[in-house]
Design an enzyme around this catalytic site. Sequence first.
Site, PDB file in Angstrom:
ATOM      1  CG  PHE A  44      -1.731   1.244   1.368  1.00  0.00           C
ATOM      2  CD1 PHE A  44      -2.880   1.433   0.629  1.00  0.00           C
ATOM      3  CD2 PHE A  44      -1.313   2.245   2.234  1.00  0.00           C
ATOM      4  CE1 PHE A  44      -3.612   2.613   0.744  1.00  0.00           C
ATOM      5  CE2 PHE A  44      -2.034   3.422   2.354  1.00  0.00           C
ATOM      6  CZ  PHE A  44      -3.185   3.604   1.614  1.00  0.00           C
ATOM      7  CG  ASP A  54      -2.243  -1.909  -2.204  1.00  0.00           C
ATOM      8  OD1 ASP A  54      -1.474  -2.615  -2.894  1.00  0.00           O
ATOM      9  OD2 ASP A  54      -2.594  -2.205  -1.050  1.00  0.00           O
ATOM     10  CG  ASP A  81       2.084  -6.381   1.269  1.00  0.00           C
ATOM     11  OD1 ASP A  81       1.555  -7.469   0.944  1.00  0.00           O
ATOM     12  OD2 ASP A  81       1.484  -5.290   1.254  1.00  0.00           O
TER      13      ASP A  81
HETATM   14  C1  SPV Z   1      -0.236  -2.975   3.126  1.00  0.00           C
HETATM   15  O1  SPV Z   1       0.217  -2.139   3.934  1.00  0.00           O
HETATM   16  O2  SPV Z   1       0.114  -3.016   1.942  1.00  0.00           O
HETATM   17  C2  SPV Z   1      -1.203  -3.982   3.568  1.00  0.00           C
HETATM   18  C3  SPV Z   1      -2.086  -3.667   4.695  1.00  0.00           C
HETATM   19  O3  SPV Z   1      -1.279  -5.014   2.949  1.00  0.00           O
HETATM   20  S1  SPV Z   1      -3.556  -3.038   4.046  1.00  0.00           S
HETATM   21  O4  SPV Z   1      -3.225  -1.855   3.250  1.00  0.00           O
HETATM   22  O5  SPV Z   1      -4.402  -2.694   5.175  1.00  0.00           O
HETATM   23  O6  SPV Z   1      -4.173  -4.063   3.230  1.00  0.00           O
HETATM   24 MG    MG Z   2      -0.534  -4.842   1.035  1.00  0.00          MG
END
Ligand code: SPV
Ligand code: MG
Length: 290
Positions: A44, A54, A81
């Site tokens: 993200f 994202d 991630d």
């Molecule tokens: C990210 O930080 O990329 C995550 C958490 O996967 S979330 O954005 O809440 O999905």
């Molecule tokens: Mg993520």
Amino acid sequence: MTAGRRLRDIIAREGLAHAMAAHNPLSARLAERAGFHAIWASGFELSAAYGVPDASLLSMTQHLDMTRAIAERVALPVVADIDTGYGNAINVMHVVAAYGRAGVGAVVMEDKLFPKDTSLLAGGRQELVRLEEFQGKVAAACAARPDPDLVVIARTEALIAGAGLDEALARAHAYVAAGADLILVHSKQKTPAEVMDFAARWDGSRPIALVPTAYPELTEAAMKATGKIGLVIYGNHAIRAAVTAMQEVFAQIRRDGGIAQADRRIVSVEDIFELQDVPAMKAAEKTFLR
Ligand code: SPV
Ligand code: MG
């Protein structure tokens, strides 16, 4: 000691490890100095840093290159991630081997369909892959890790997809059976009730990981008290803090028609030199430049 081993040791020692999001090495270095245990190489945050959603738009290479750059500039273990693993179980093998070579301590892979949509978006596309398919991807990740201590974290999006607690628990058990070291359960409820219900019903065979963005009142003390939560990921606080600071300073400069006032509110250029390790470079110059 490998990053995976270090992350396992932190979780064993502390009960709960805390990871701060980063979108580049500088933000990771700031998180390290602030005392976090680990760095979350967030999809993200990196997507936001590129100014795009994202939603599986950045390539694996873009994320891997930034993750490697982060891992090279901090001593902390990096939790990468890897979204959905960029394809099927074969893609996952390639991805996990590459992230392992980049020196990460953990990978987090989620059970959504590629291309994914970001989890916290109201009305986002949240489609899960079949449980068996994701079990194969988890097993592939474990088989492909170059270091047996690299932590494979299986993330279920069952609650995000509205499939309910029973489905989330069934998937978590299946992913442990496939080899997952931790289970990340994500929720977009505004209170911790849903994830705390999950924790209460969880058998504790593996630690739980949480990303409490949507329910920020859940404290680390409360997580520790469950005895079942081993990792908390602060998923986007580096990019949000950066945006807050830039908005304020940019607006001030436009208001004032100059930088004098803004200058007093921000770190000095010397502070940035220090974050770049300029003093170490200068010391090396004395030794090696002849
Ligand atoms: C990210 O930080 O990329 C995550 C958490 O996967 S979330 O954005 O809440 O999905
Ligand atoms: Mg993520």
